[in-house]
Every structure is written in C-alpha cells, then in structure tokens.
Design an enzyme around this catalytic site. Structure first.
Site, mmCIF file in Angstrom:
data_model
loop_
_atom_site.group_PDB
_atom_site.id
_atom_site.type_symbol
_atom_site.label_atom_id
_atom_site.label_comp_id
_atom_site.label_asym_id
_atom_site.label_seq_id
_atom_site.Cartn_x
_atom_site.Cartn_y
_atom_site.Cartn_z
ATOM 1 N N ARG A 1 -0.473 -1.888 2.797
ATOM 2 C CA ARG A 1 -1.758 -1.209 3.031
ATOM 3 C C ARG A 1 -2.908 -1.968 2.378
ATOM 4 O O ARG A 1 -3.888 -1.383 1.942
ATOM 5 C CB ARG A 1 -1.724 0.250 2.541
ATOM 6 C CG ARG A 1 -0.624 1.096 3.145
ATOM 7 C CD ARG A 1 -0.745 1.217 4.669
ATOM 8 N NE ARG A 1 0.393 1.962 5.186
ATOM 9 C CZ ARG A 1 1.512 1.392 5.635
ATOM 10 N NH1 ARG A 1 1.629 0.071 5.617
ATOM 11 N NH2 ARG A 1 2.501 2.114 6.087
ATOM 12 N N SER B 1 -1.344 10.175 6.839
ATOM 13 C CA SER B 1 -0.861 10.057 5.463
ATOM 14 C C SER B 1 -2.041 9.840 4.508
ATOM 15 O O SER B 1 -2.738 8.832 4.597
ATOM 16 C CB SER B 1 0.116 8.883 5.339
ATOM 17 O OG SER B 1 1.259 9.105 6.135
ATOM 18 N N GLU C 1 -4.354 6.603 0.318
ATOM 19 C CA GLU C 1 -4.427 5.625 1.400
ATOM 20 C C GLU C 1 -5.762 5.752 2.106
ATOM 21 O O GLU C 1 -6.299 4.775 2.645
ATOM 22 C CB GLU C 1 -3.264 5.860 2.376
ATOM 23 C CG GLU C 1 -3.179 4.860 3.494
ATOM 24 C CD GLU C 1 -1.897 4.978 4.299
ATOM 25 O OE1 GLU C 1 -1.946 4.695 5.503
ATOM 26 O OE2 GLU C 1 -0.854 5.341 3.723
#
Length: 335
Positions: free
Chosen positions: A163, A235, A331
């Site tokens: 990420r 998420s 995230e």
C-alpha cells in the site's frame, strides 16, 4: 475539456458520502487542460481526487481538487504472449478488469471490484487476494506541476510496497498521474491460494478468467457493503507487519491468529481478525459503525461527519493496541 467548480459539495464525489465542500474542483481530460489549470502558478493547497474511494474529509477543503476524467483503454504493443495496455487515469479500475477478462488477458482478475480509478492504483498500490497493482504496472505517466513537464516512471522506480509508492512519498503533491501502462498475459496465470477463492472458482466449474472474476466479485459483495447504499471506503486499515519474534510471541497467547510470512522476514497479520477479537465487529456509535461482516470496514450509517468516522477509527486502533500491543495504520487518506 477543462471544467471548474466553486464551493462544490463532495458528498457525492467520495464513497464515504460525508458532508464537506471544496473551494475549487477542476475536471481535466488532457495535458493541455492541466497546463491551463496551473498556468497561473501552483496553488498553495491542491491535490488529486480520483474516484473518492480512499479518502475521508473531516472538514471543508480550502484548496484545489484535480479530477482526471479521460477514460481510454487501448492495446499499445504485443510481445509474444505479453500485452501492454495503456489506461487513462480516469478509467474505473473495475472497468479495466472487465475489459481484460473479456479479452482473455490475465494478470488483474484477482483485483476485480476494487473501487476507484486507474490513476489511483499505483499511488496506493492497490491489492487483494495475493495480487497488487505493482505486479502488472509497467510505467506511470504524469504531469509535473512544478516544472510544467511530462514524466514517465518505469515500475522499478515507483517504489511499490505494501500500500505504498513513491507517489505517496517524494512525488506527493508534485505530480498528476495521467496514464498507466499495464502488462497482461495471454498465458493463464491463476492465483487461487488466498482466502476462499479456490473453493468459489471450483463451485463455478473450474479455472477460467471469467470464473475467477465472478468468484472474487461474489466474495467481495458478500463481505463489503455497497457504497451506494452505505458510505464506506472499503478496508479502512492496513494489515500490520510485525517481526517473526513478535509474531511468535502473539501466537503463544493467540494460537489461532492468522499469520502470513513475507519474503523480507516480516510477518503480516490480519487487521480484520485483530479488530474482530476486540469485540468491535458490528459495533455502532451513533451515525457510524464497524461493518457487521467485515471488521476492516468503517461505515457511515447515515448523515455522519468525517470527524465522527475518524473518532471511531481511533477507538478501533486503541482497542487493538490494548489487546495485542499492535498498531494498525489507516489505509484511507484522512484530511
């Protein structure tokens, strides 16, 4: 064509649907649009807003939001079974996956139904079910705001990690991604050993590109709420990575804890499992909550503010820290 908006409501331009406004928003289709937009100089505050699927506004944004809207997908070159596809930044990512699957091109089927646009894929290095965008991205094309020039980065220089990418680091706030090149294959490359994918594919008759896509779409729809019905950003938290020593310590107390060894010696933990063990799965606090089917997902139950969502995120992080001694990072980009 360049289109500008003033004091625009962002609730329909972000998947969380929280109330916030932007002082300026510009939709850009070409590099000439970008040059015209920044002709007067670089504004003090600006950022790219792609599909609005990975961002939480906690207050009004007093700067400029740049929204790429070009949506071409085209085959650029073929070498053997390798097919390089050019994708404009404004293409919906799942439209690209569907396009590839329809043409029997392998490589991104496991990334089906991830919300957002192609231009955002390298920034976050989106991933799911054992695959990441960085596995297939060959080049990223961008406009440099500071120098009024076009740049291209090969994948090796994009700094892809979990990420992470250079676009979240050194190039953050300096470039606008205009296009990506994705390398796909005509040779079958099924990756089924993650979660329930193999079982769902077999239930549909075996390994084909269409069956893999349908299986993953089904799994995601079962676990994740539709943003059109319930505001969310998918998420909200990253899976934390700990040392082997730390993972062993945790497994002594929590023997059922899922652990995924990484090539660099670290161990990835499942943030959803950690949150679930705190008892917060399905938790509600006024207008916000933790989704009942997937603890990684925070939801706007209706009329919530970004500040309310953020307060719940901090509560979840604190609960995981208290129970496991593990930090889980967000995230989602929080502004």
């Amino acid at each position: 064509m360049l289109q500008e908006f003033q004091r625009i409501d962002l609730s329909d331009r972000t998947s969380f649907h929280v109330g916030a406004r932007a002082a300026r928003l510009a939709e850009v289709e070409t590099v000439d649009d970008l040059r015209a937009l920044f002709a007067g100089g670089v504004p003090g505050q600006w950022m790219v807003l792609a599909g609005g699927n990975n961002i939480l506004f906690t207050h009004d944004y007093e700067g400029l939001l740049v929204v790429p809207v070009a949506r071409r997908i085209e085959v650029l070159r073929e070498t053997g079974d390798r097919v390089t596809v050019g994708v404009d930044a404004g293409v919906e990512w799942d439209d690209l996956v569907a396009w590839a699957v329809d043409r029997e091109l392998w490589g991104i089927e496991n990334l089906s139904l991830i919300p957002g646009r192609a231009g955002a894929a390298p920034v976050q290095n989106i991933g799911a079910y054992g695959c990441e965008a960085g596995d297939v991205i060959e080049r990223v094309h961008m406009y440099c705001v500071e120098s009024d020039s076009l740049l291209t980065l090969d994948a090796a220089h994009c700094g892809f990690g979990y990420r992470e990418s250079v676009f979240k680091g050194a190039l953050r706030g300096r470039v606008v991604i205009t296009r990506i090149e994705v390398g796909l294959s005509r040779t079958p490359q099924p990756r089924l050993c993650y979660g329930d994918v193999e079982r769902e594919v077999e239930a549909r008759g075996g390994v084909t590109l269409h069956n893999i896509r349908e299986a993953i779409c089904s799994i995601r729809r079962t676990k994740l709420p539709d943003t059109a019905v319930m505001g969310n950003a998918g998420s909200f938290f990253k899976n934390p990575v700990v040392s082997e020593t730390e993972a062993a310590r945790l497994r002594m107390t929590f023997p059922d804890m899922p652990c995924y060894p990484l090539a660099d010696g670290g161990v990835k933990l499942a943030a959803g499992w950690l949150i679930d063990q705190t008892g917060l799965k399905g938790y509600r606090d006024g207008r916000v909550g933790v989704h009942e089917r997937q603890a990684l997902v925070l939801v706007n139950l209706g009329g919530a503010t970004g500040a309310e969502v953020l307060a719940l995120a901090r509560k979840v992080q604190a609960a995981v820290r208290e129970k496991f001694g593990v930090e889980i990072d967000t995230e989602v980009n929080i502004l």
